[in-house]
Design a protein around this motif. Structure first.
Motif: not given
Length: 280
Positions: A28-35, A59-63, A197-204
């Motif tokens: 269930s892990a998901a990208p966090t707001p900081a990333y 940057k992305v988390p290893l885990d 998210a980094a590209l500022g897109e709501r969808k991809v």
């Protein structure tokens, strides 16, 4: 780096069989707001490439279950829409593998796609985690016999085949064992959402080939509300990955090989591989 896709595939298969390379839980892990709040620092990728071809590193988390811990670099690239007035969004591209670099894919896709696609989308490539310029992993010095996927299975060589595979796994574990368990499809899909998210897109939107079809299916399963237009070329059956898929190849490969052997035998004077022989 040409060896890396095969090494990743070998390591992935061994991870399921050898306890030392077990994959950690990541349900269930998901990208966090900081990333998700990163802003790419775009620059020209190379003086010998088109000026419109830009690169950046995220940057992305290893885990993803421990986002405050170790990070990986994620290399991304783009060629922007040629007509901003017609722009729909971004088209993320993965060429398959698993383990194939996709950083230069926007250049090839730009050459292959019609103008209306180039108008509507920023073409975006990336090297998946562990590949190319995205914190690449390796297995150290492998002998010539250790590079590749091995030979045909024979019961009489089973013990030596296992020893061969275990030797590669041991080298991979020694060199990159702290990272390999996190080089997974689901984590790569999470990385894709960081890119979105980094590209500022709501969808991809997405174009994936071969293994890239499986990656795209996993992303759309994990992030359905962020999925726009997806094209999956040369689809991988999600219910058969990976052993079942390889077994299924024989269904088409065997008759194709028989047709080829007959065709080349009928042209033995040209190819010198021997004529057709009737077996009684």
């Amino acid at each position: 780096m040409k060896r890396l896709p095969r090494l990743l595939a070998t390591a992935g298969l061994l991870a399921a069989a050898l306890p030392g390379l077990a994959t950690p839980s990541s349900a269930s892990a998901a990208p966090t707001p900081a990333y998700l709040r990163q802003t790419p620092d775009w620059h020209r990728c190379s003086p010998d490439r088109p000026a419109a071809y830009e690169c950046a590193t995220l940057k992305v988390p290893l885990d993803y279950q421990r986002p405050e811990g170790r990070t990986l670099d994620l290399a991304i690239s783009r060629m922007k829409s040629e007509n901003p007035a017609e722009r729909r969004g971004v088209l993320l591209i993965n060429p398959g593998g698993p383990g194939t670099s996709g950083l230069s894919r926007p250049i090839r896709t730009h050459a292959e796609m019609p103008k209306d696609v180039r108008d509507r989308y920023d073409l975006v490539g990336f090297d998946p985690r562990g590949v190319g310029r995205s914190s690449p992993i390796g297995c150290g010095d492998l002998s010539e016999a250790e590079v590749g996927v091995g030979g045909a299975y024979r019961p009489e060589t089973f013990a030596s085949d296992v020893s061969w595979a275990r030797g590669i796994a041991d080298k991979c574990r020694a060199k990159s064992g702290d990272v390999i368990p996190y080089i997974t499809t689901r984590n790569t899909a999470r990385d894709m959402d960081v890119i979105r998210a980094a590209l500022g897109e709501r969808k991809v939107s997405y174009l994936g080939y071969s293994y890239g079809t499986y990656l795209g299916a996993v992303y759309s399963q994990m992030f359905p509300e962020r999925t726009d237009r997806f094209v999956l070329d040369s689809g991988v059956d999600p219910g058969r990955v990976w052993r079942g898929m390889i077994q299924a190849w024989g269904t088409g490969a065997e008759p194709a090989f028989e047709r080829w052997t007959r065709w080349v035998a009928e042209r033995s004077d040209t190819y010198g591989l021997g004529p057709v022989r009737r077996i009684l």
